[in-house]
Design a protein around this motif. Structure first.
Motif, PDB file in Angstrom:
ATOM      1  N   UNK A  80      22.381   0.366   6.704  1.00  0.00           N
ATOM      2  CA  UNK A  80      21.210   1.109   6.249  1.00  0.00           C
ATOM      3  C   UNK A  80      20.112   0.216   5.696  1.00  0.00           C
ATOM      4  N   UNK A  81      20.471  -0.833   4.986  1.00  0.00           N
ATOM      5  CA  UNK A  81      19.442  -1.728   4.452  1.00  0.00           C
ATOM      6  C   UNK A  81      18.643  -2.387   5.579  1.00  0.00           C
ATOM      7  N   UNK A  82      19.331  -2.785   6.649  1.00  0.00           N
ATOM      8  CA  UNK A  82      18.658  -3.459   7.751  1.00  0.00           C
ATOM      9  C   UNK A  82      17.813  -2.493   8.588  1.00  0.00           C
ATOM     10  N   UNK A  83      18.268  -1.257   8.750  1.00  0.00           N
ATOM     11  CA  UNK A  83      17.528  -0.333   9.625  1.00  0.00           C
ATOM     12  C   UNK A  83      16.272   0.221   8.962  1.00  0.00           C
ATOM     13  N   UNK A  84      16.204   0.234   7.637  1.00  0.00           N
ATOM     14  CA  UNK A  84      15.051   0.808   6.940  1.00  0.00           C
ATOM     15  C   UNK A  84      13.732   0.183   7.382  1.00  0.00           C
ATOM     16  N   UNK A  85      13.691  -1.131   7.402  1.00  0.00           N
ATOM     17  CA  UNK A  85      12.451  -1.838   7.772  1.00  0.00           C
ATOM     18  C   UNK A  85      12.001  -1.458   9.178  1.00  0.00           C
ATOM     19  N   UNK A  86      12.949  -1.354  10.095  1.00  0.00           N
ATOM     20  CA  UNK A  86      12.590  -1.042  11.478  1.00  0.00           C
ATOM     21  C   UNK A  86      12.044   0.383  11.602  1.00  0.00           C
ATOM     22  N   UNK A  87      12.649   1.323  10.888  1.00  0.00           N
ATOM     23  CA  UNK A  87      12.145   2.697  10.927  1.00  0.00           C
ATOM     24  C   UNK A  87      10.777   2.802  10.248  1.00  0.00           C
ATOM     25  N   UNK A  88      10.585   2.041   9.171  1.00  0.00           N
ATOM     26  CA  UNK A  88       9.281   2.063   8.501  1.00  0.00           C
ATOM     27  C   UNK A  88       8.184   1.589   9.450  1.00  0.00           C
ATOM     28  N   UNK A  89       8.443   0.515  10.161  1.00  0.00           N
ATOM     29  CA  UNK A  89       7.442  -0.023  11.080  1.00  0.00           C
ATOM     30  C   UNK A  89       7.294   0.841  12.328  1.00  0.00           C
ATOM     31  N   UNK A  90       8.385   1.441  12.785  1.00  0.00           N
ATOM     32  CA  UNK A  90       8.346   2.259  14.000  1.00  0.00           C
ATOM     33  C   UNK A  90       7.440   3.481  13.844  1.00  0.00           C
ATOM     34  N   UNK A  91       7.182   3.888  12.607  1.00  0.00           N
ATOM     35  CA  UNK A  91       6.295   5.034  12.363  1.00  0.00           C
ATOM     36  C   UNK A  91       4.890   4.796  12.893  1.00  0.00           C
ATOM     37  N   UNK A  92       4.547   3.563  13.134  1.00  0.00           N
ATOM     38  CA  UNK A  92       3.204   3.230  13.608  1.00  0.00           C
ATOM     39  C   UNK A  92       2.980   3.640  15.063  1.00  0.00           C
ATOM     40  N   UNK A  93       4.062   3.904  15.776  1.00  0.00           N
ATOM     41  CA  UNK A  93       3.970   4.347  17.170  1.00  0.00           C
ATOM     42  C   UNK A  93       3.940   5.875  17.158  1.00  0.00           C
ATOM     43  N   UNK A  94       2.845   6.446  17.624  1.00  0.00           N
ATOM     44  CA  UNK A  94       2.667   7.901  17.565  1.00  0.00           C
ATOM     45  C   UNK A  94       3.740   8.665  18.331  1.00  0.00           C
TER      46      UNK A  94
END
Length: 187
Positions: A80-94
């Motif tokens: 979970x700690x590692x996936x958080x950053x990727x999901x946060x950044x992935x929000x930039x893709x509509x």
């Protein structure tokens, strides 16, 4: 483009191999070698995906769909700690924004950060206008977070909104029935 085609073909190869071992296991459920081979095939596919996606994210840091895919694999592995950053950044893709928010909330929830998870699920609940599967999942997770935090009334309100739209969604009917039974018993 060529990279993506190669990746898809390799994943197709792994899927075919897994399918064959699943068929063999279903025909011979007691055969330990088949079960071990199936597990190995699944493990090999996951290792390949993880390695490929880490490489793709490193080479194309602004391709947020790769970040989302990597986040999903890490989430499945309970990283979970590692996936958080990727999901946060992935929000930039509509195109994948809402899915990324859903899994970001789920990752916070699984870590026990229910207040932060609630924020994400509230965003989804408010942004999605139609009661589709994604919205039902977000509201369900929201209700579970409230439940985990001891806010039974808030949880009930969230589950009730799903119940009124889809009585068969997950275990919402059981949760609603249980709430009313507890309420009746308390009288």
């Amino acid at each position: 483009m060529l990279e993506e085609k190669e990746r898809n073909l390799t994943l197709e190869y792994f899927d075919n191999s897994i399918g064959q071992w699943e068929k063999a296991c279903s025909e011979n459920p007691e055969n330990q070698e088949y079960i071990e081979s199936l597990d190995e095939a699944k493990s090999n596919k996951k290792q390949y995906q993880l390695g490929q996606l880490e490489s793709l994210v490193q080479r194309y840091p602004n391709d947020y769909s790769y970040r989302y895919e990597l986040g999903l694999i890490l989430f499945e592995d309970q990283e979970y700690d590692q996936c958080l950053q990727h999901f946060q950044l992935a929000q930039r893709n509509a195109k994948i924004r809402l899915d990324a928010i859903l899994f970001l909330g789920r990752a916070y929830s699984r870590k026990g950060f229910h207040d932060m998870a609630i924020e994400q699920f509230e965003v989804l609940k408010n942004e999605i206008q139609v009661m589709d599967e994604k919205k039902k999942n977000a509201i369900y997770e929201l209700g579970c977070c409230h439940e985990s935090m001891g806010s039974k009334e808030k949880a009930f309100e969230e589950f009730k909104s799903i119940y009124s739209a889809d009585i068969s969604f997950l275990d919402v009917a059981d949760k609603i029935n249980s709430f009313y039974q507890q309420k009746e018993a308390a009288k």
